[in-house]
Scaffold this motif. Structure first.
Motif: not given
Length: 441
Positions: A312-321, A328-333
Motif C-alpha cells: 500500500s505504499h506509493i511507487l516512486t521513481k528515484p526522482t520521487l516522482q 510527472p508533476n506529482i511527487y511523493v515523500c
C-alpha cells in the motif's frame, strides 16, 4: 576485520556528499538571487493581476513540512509560484516521544509543537508571503487540482507533493488520533491513567513503540505485571541481531514477561484475559496495541491504482516522482512512499522531502528533475529507550552494527531539541500560528 572501519568511511563519505549537494543548491540560488536584484526589469511578485501558481503539499508531518520550508526558502522574490500546505492538525505531532508520554505524566504538551517557526521568516505574511496554509484535509486528488474535505474548495496545482505518511487510522502510542491539541492532550492523559491503574498490562507488538511503552511502564510501575506479545521470533525483528539481543535483555532485566511467535486474537474483557492464537490466555485489565502502521495512500490509489505497491505504499521513481508517466508533476515523500528504505524515520523523510523540493524548483524553471533519493544505512539510526533512564542507540548496515548504551537524564527525552529544530521555543505555545494563517487566507 575491516567491516567497521569501512562502515565509518562510508558514513563519512555519505555525510560529505550530502553537505556538498546542499551547498551546490545554496550557491545556485544565491547566484539567481543576485541576478534578480541586479536586473532592473524583474517583475514583481506582488502584482495583483497575476494569479499565483500553486505548489500544493498534502500533509505537514516532517516530510511535508520540510518540503514546504525548502521550496519557500528557494523561491525567488518575483516567482509567480506559492506553496499551499493542506494539513488538518493545529500542531506538529512529535511522534517519537509518544510511547514515553503515554506513561510519564506531565509532559504530554511537549509532543505538540507549534507550526510556523520552521518556515522561512515572512512566509506566512498576508502581503508577499510565499506560503498559504490551509487547515483541512484533501478529499480527492485530480490530475490538476485537489478538493478539500471541509470546505469543498477546489485548488488547482502545477506541482503536487504527497506527504500523507502512515498510521493515519492508528491510535496511541504510535499516533495521536486527533487534529486538535486539546483533544490530543486528553487522549494522552487518558492513556496515562489507564496504564497507571492497570494491574495486568498486555502490550501487543515488539517493534520500537511496543518495547518502549512496555519498558517505560514497568520502569515507572515495577509492581505491575507487564506482558509483551510479539508474533515474530525476536523483538525489533527489522533490525540486526545485536539490537534485538540488547532489547530483549533490557526487557527481561525489568521483569517483563515476553511471549514471542504468538499473537493476540481476542481480548475478553468480561473474563479479564487476552486470548492468543495458540489458545493461551493472559490475565489482562488493559491491552495496548503497538502493531505496525499502514501507509496512507488512498488518495493516490483513487487517482492512479497502478502506482500502489502490495504493501500500500506509493511507487516512486528515484526522482520521487510518482511511477506514472502521465503524472510527472506529482511527487511523493515520507512514510507513504516506496523507496526501499530499510528503516524509515525522520532523517530519510527529510532527505526525500528535499529531493522533492529541489526537483519541483527545477520544474518551475522548465528543467528536468535531476536530484535522486538513494536509501542509506545512516538513515536507519535508531535510539531505543529501555525504561525511563536507559536507552541504546543502534547504527549499521546489514552486515555490521554499532551499539551505544546511554543513561537518559531527562524524562521528556529529546522533546526540547525537536522544538528548537522546528523553530519553536521550548515549551512555549501562544497559539499565534492559527491567527497568522487565517489572516493569510
Amino acid at each position: 576485520m575491516f567491516e567497521k572501519p569501512l562502515l565509518v568511511i562510508n558514513g563519512i563519505g555519505f555525510g560529505l556528499s550530502t553537505i556538498l549537494s546542499l551547498l551546490r543548491h545554496s550557491l545556485s540560488f544565491r547566484l539567481k538571487l543576485l541576478r534578480h536584484f541586479m536586473s532592473p526589469s524583474s517583475p514583481s511578485s506582488s502584482s495583483s493581476s497575476e494569479k499565483p501558481r500553486n505548489i500544493v503539499i498534502v500533509g505537514a508531518s516532517i516530510a511535508g513540512y520540510t518540503a514546504a520550508r525548502t521550496i519557500a526558502q528557494y523561491l525567488l522574490p518575483n516567482s509567480p509560484y506559492r506553496v499551499v500546505v493542506v494539513e488538518p492538525r493545529d500542531h506538529f505531532h512529535f511522534t517519537w516521544v509518544l510511547p514515553r508520554f503515554c506513561v510519564a505524566e506531565g509532559h504530554e504538551h511537549k509532543a505538540f509543537i507549534p507550526y510556523g517557526g520552521y518556515l522561512p521568516p515572512g512566509s506566512l505574511e498576508a502581503d508577499g508571503g510565499k506560503v498559504a496554509w490551509i487547515r483541512d484535509r484533501v478529499a480527492r486528488i485530480e490530475r490538476d487540482a485537489v478538493t478539500l474535505e471541509g470546505s469543498g474548495e477546489h485548488i488547482p496545482y502545477e506541482f503536487l507533493v504527497v506527504a500523507t505518511g502512515s498510521g493515519a487510522t492508528d491510535s496511541l502510542p504510535s499516533r495521536v488520533p486527533a487534529s486538535d491539541k486539546e483533544e490530543g492532550l486528553a487522549l494522552l492523559r487518558h492513556m496515562q491513567r489507564r496504564i497507571k491503574e492497570a494491574k495486568d498490562l498486555v502490550v501487543v507488538g515488539g517493534g520500537a513503540a511496543g518495547v518502549e511503552l512496555a519498558t517505560d511502564a514497568k520502569s515507572k510501575y515495577p509492581e505491575k505485571n507487564v506482558t509483551l506479545v510479539h508474533s515474530r521470533s525476536a523483538v525489533m525483528h527489522r533490525f540486526g541481531p545485536r539490537l534485538q539481543a540488547a532489547a530483549l535483555d533490557g526487557i527481561k532485566e525489568l521483569g517483563i514477561e515476553v511471549v514471542m511467535g504468538d499473537r493476540v486474537v481476542n481480548e475478553d474483557k468480561e473474563k479479564g484475559v487476552a486470548v492468543l492464537k495458540s489458545g493461551k490466555e493472559i490475565v489482562c485489565d488493559f491491552l495496548v496495541n503497538c502493531t505496525g502502521q499502514r501507509p496512507d495512500s488512498k488518495l493516490i490509489a483513487e487517482l492512479s491504482p497502478s502506482s500502489i505497491s502490495e504493501s500500500s505504499h506509493i511507487l516512486t521513481k528515484p526522482t520521487l516522482q510518482i511511477q506514472d508517466d502521465s503524472l510527472p508533476n506529482i511527487y511523493v515523500c515520507g512514510d507513504v512512499s516506496e523507496t526501499n528504505t530499510t528503516h524509515p524515520n525522520t532523517r530519510s523523510a527529510m532527505r526525500q522531502a528535499m529531493v522533492c523540493a529541489f526537483n519541483v524548483l527545477a520544474g518551475i524553471e522548465g528543467k528536468k528533475p535531476k536530484d535522486v533519493y538513494e536509501p542509506h544505512w545512516l538513515d536507519g539510526v535508531i535510539k531505543l529507550t529501555l525504561g525511563l533512564d536507559k536507552s541504546v542507540s543502534n547504527v549499521g548496515d546489514e552486515k555490521t552494527e554499532f551499539l551505544f548504551p546511554t543513561k537518559e537524564r531527562k524524562e521528556e527525552l529529546m522533546a526540547a531539541g525537536a522544538w528548537h529544530k522546528l523553530g519553536a521555543k521550548p515549551f512555549e505555545d501562544d497559539g499565534s500560528f492559527l491567527s497568522k494563517i487565517k489572516s493569510k487566507m
